[in-house]
Scaffold this motif. Sequence first.
Motif, PDB file in Angstrom:
ATOM      1  N   ILE A  41       0.673  -1.018   0.069  1.00 42.34           N
ATOM      2  CA  ILE A  41       0.033   0.117  -0.385  1.00 42.34           C
ATOM      3  C   ILE A  41       0.970   1.435  -0.069  1.00 42.34           C
ATOM      4  CG2 ILE A  41      -1.607   1.373   1.453  1.00 42.34           C
ATOM      5  CD1 ILE A  41      -2.564  -1.398   2.011  1.00 42.34           C
ATOM      6  N   LEU A  42       2.466   0.970   0.420  1.00 41.40           N
ATOM      7  CA  LEU A  42       2.613   2.409   1.134  1.00 41.40           C
ATOM      8  C   LEU A  42       4.343   2.289   0.147  1.00 41.40           C
ATOM      9  CD1 LEU A  42       3.523   2.499   4.956  1.00 41.40           C
ATOM     10  CD2 LEU A  42       1.588   3.640   3.388  1.00 41.40           C
ATOM     11  N   ARG A  43       4.158   1.084  -1.219  1.00 42.66           N
ATOM     12  CA  ARG A  43       5.387   1.512  -1.616  1.00 42.66           C
ATOM     13  C   ARG A  43       6.530   1.282  -0.794  1.00 42.66           C
ATOM     14  NH1 ARG A  43       1.435   4.919  -3.833  1.00 42.66           N
ATOM     15  NH2 ARG A  43      -0.115   4.182  -5.307  1.00 42.66           N
ATOM     16  N   ILE A  44       6.383   0.540   0.150  1.00 42.57           N
ATOM     17  CA  ILE A  44       8.023   0.000   0.554  1.00 42.57           C
ATOM     18  C   ILE A  44       8.089  -1.153   1.286  1.00 42.57           C
ATOM     19  CG2 ILE A  44       9.439   0.960   2.531  1.00 42.57           C
ATOM     20  CD1 ILE A  44       7.476   3.976   2.351  1.00 42.57           C
TER      21      ILE A  44
ATOM     22  N   VAL B  38       6.523   5.576  13.339  1.00 47.08           N
ATOM     23  CA  VAL B  38       4.582   4.993  13.132  1.00 47.08           C
ATOM     24  C   VAL B  38       4.541   6.548  12.100  1.00 47.08           C
ATOM     25  CG1 VAL B  38       3.747   5.185  14.804  1.00 47.08           C
ATOM     26  CG2 VAL B  38       2.464   4.023  13.248  1.00 47.08           C
ATOM     27  N   GLU B  39       4.961   7.832  13.010  1.00 49.65           N
ATOM     28  CA  GLU B  39       4.415   9.332  12.685  1.00 49.65           C
ATOM     29  C   GLU B  39       4.864   9.151  11.168  1.00 49.65           C
ATOM     30  OE1 GLU B  39       3.797  10.727  17.174  1.00 49.65           O
ATOM     31  OE2 GLU B  39       4.213  12.205  15.525  1.00 49.65           O
ATOM     32  N   SER B  40       6.327   8.667  10.856  1.00 45.90           N
ATOM     33  CA  SER B  40       7.025   9.015   9.269  1.00 45.90           C
ATOM     34  C   SER B  40       5.514   8.734   8.352  1.00 45.90           C
ATOM     35  CB  SER B  40       8.141   8.452   9.463  1.00 45.90           C
ATOM     36  OG  SER B  40       7.618   6.675   9.570  1.00 45.90           O
ATOM     37  N   LEU B  41       4.695   7.888   9.072  1.00 48.84           N
ATOM     38  CA  LEU B  41       3.835   6.803   7.508  1.00 48.84           C
ATOM     39  C   LEU B  41       2.903   8.417   7.131  1.00 48.84           C
ATOM     40  CD1 LEU B  41       3.828   3.590   8.289  1.00 48.84           C
ATOM     41  CD2 LEU B  41       5.207   4.484   7.593  1.00 48.84           C
ATOM     42  N   PHE B  42       2.779   8.935   8.751  1.00 51.83           N
ATOM     43  CA  PHE B  42       1.589   9.833   8.269  1.00 51.83           C
ATOM     44  C   PHE B  42       1.604  11.470   7.667  1.00 51.83           C
ATOM     45  CE2 PHE B  42      -0.510   6.487  10.728  1.00 51.83           C
ATOM     46  CZ  PHE B  42      -0.025   6.357  12.886  1.00 51.83           C
ATOM     47  N   THR B  43       0.171  11.549   7.023  1.00 45.21           N
ATOM     48  CA  THR B  43       0.686  13.441   7.133  1.00 45.21           C
ATOM     49  C   THR B  43       0.502  14.512   7.564  1.00 45.21           C
ATOM     50  OG1 THR B  43      -1.649  13.390   6.917  1.00 45.21           O
ATOM     51  CG2 THR B  43      -1.021  13.000   4.410  1.00 45.21           C
TER      52      THR B  43
ATOM     53  N   LEU C 117      -2.556   7.652   5.072  1.00 42.83           N
ATOM     54  CA  LEU C 117      -1.068   8.191   5.235  1.00 42.83           C
ATOM     55  C   LEU C 117      -0.628   8.161   3.672  1.00 42.83           C
ATOM     56  CD1 LEU C 117      -1.444   3.556   6.048  1.00 42.83           C
ATOM     57  CD2 LEU C 117      -1.082   5.888   7.666  1.00 42.83           C
ATOM     58  N   LEU C 118       0.228   8.066   3.816  1.00 43.34           N
ATOM     59  CA  LEU C 118       1.960   8.907   2.735  1.00 43.34           C
ATOM     60  C   LEU C 118       2.283   7.959   2.574  1.00 43.34           C
ATOM     61  CD1 LEU C 118       2.152  12.056   1.700  1.00 43.34           C
ATOM     62  CD2 LEU C 118       3.945  12.086   3.461  1.00 43.34           C
TER      63      LEU C 118
ATOM     64  N   GLY D 267       4.802  10.647  -2.201  1.00 44.48           N
ATOM     65  CA  GLY D 267       4.088  11.612  -1.751  1.00 44.48           C
ATOM     66  C   GLY D 267       2.661  11.105  -2.085  1.00 44.48           C
ATOM     67  N   GLU D 268       1.688  10.382  -2.888  1.00 40.78           N
ATOM     68  CA  GLU D 268       0.571  10.246  -2.526  1.00 40.78           C
ATOM     69  C   GLU D 268      -0.242   9.685  -1.185  1.00 40.78           C
ATOM     70  OE1 GLU D 268      -2.694   7.646  -4.384  1.00 40.78           O
ATOM     71  OE2 GLU D 268      -1.092   7.001  -5.036  1.00 40.78           O
TER      72      GLU D 268
END
Length: 403
Positions: free
Chosen positions: A32-35, A45-50, A78-79, A83-84
């Motif tokens: 989903i996150l392309r990672i 975990v906050e690095s995944l949030f807008t 989520l980010l 950047g989507e």
Amino acid sequence: MIAQLFDKAPCGYISFYDDGTIFEVNETLGSILRIDKQALKGKNVESLFTLPTKIFCQTHLFPLLKIQSHAEEIFLTLLSSDGEYLPVLLNAQRMEWEKRMITSCVFIVVPNRKKFEDELVAARKTAENALSQNTDLVAVKAALQKHTKKLEQQMRLVSSQNQELQQFSHVVTHNLKEPLRKILFYTEKLQGETQLPTMEKLARSAQQMKAVVTGLQQYVWLNEKANQYQQVNLDAIVQNAISQLTKEHDAHLLNLQMDVLGSLEGDEDQLELMLYHLLDNAVKFRKGEKANVIIKSTLLKQNAFRQVAGKYDYQSFIKLEVTDDGIGFDPEYKNHIFELFRKLHSGEGQGLGLALCKKITGNHAGIIEADGKPGISTTITIWLPLQQAAFGLQEALPGMLNP
């Protein structure tokens, strides 16, 4: 087999510790996150949030999980790595795992989020309409409105009274200065022209009035001054207070012994004034040729909640004990000694020094107490927090926390 099912589950999964460190994810979330999922482990975990989602989680979601240990159907964004923005629906459970608290979450991407939000808004309006039609709630609302109006009237009255008191304070402390200066000037002039005994009494009374006006000026200053908190070296301001004291009394009248007091966050001018008055009282009310003063300092923990029962938030405090071997006082009056213009002894002093000390202590979310033994000693004990941030005082209004 189970691990493969977990990795390929039709929802994203993530687990993280209370400090936000991710320790487990599945491949679906990575997709989903392309990672790559291994690259996610160890990140916060906050690095995944807008940014809005970070703020929401810090102020609402994480506190909610700590209170009730679970949350359902929470909308987040989520980010992805490119950047989507990805709207998701979250369910979360906080639990103990291998002696540490973890939060496990599952995410489902919901591209129709706006539709769901509109439905939620419509449902909320329906609920609000239903509540507004409830007879009991309408009665409570009316009572609340009545109390609100009464509170508004009381607040206007208090505001008006505060303005009047402020005007009165300025009159007392500023408008009296000029006539008092003239009284002192002509009194000194008359003393040079005549030797009548009444002139000495007149001069002494004028000096007492000057001391009262000066003390009131300091009290008004403490009410109106914006507190400027910074790191303050207590040892240095004691020396400053002694320097000020020796301008008014002979240096040999004070014998001071003190610990290394350390530093704290506070208003330097106010703390220096407080220590000056404590030492000045020791000199004024000494019983021998000199005042012997001992200042002790102790670091300890105190509960920041003093008025709310059953609440605990232990913060670091400095405890200062200022003891002199002067005339002391009856401990029966220890709750009155900090009152404005309260004098327990005749002679020097106007009953302002300890009132100012209490004001300053209150401005620092501190506590001040007094204990005395008649003819033996007086001990003033002060507790001051090391950091004002714990009490939300960095931008506090002047005097707002005075006890």
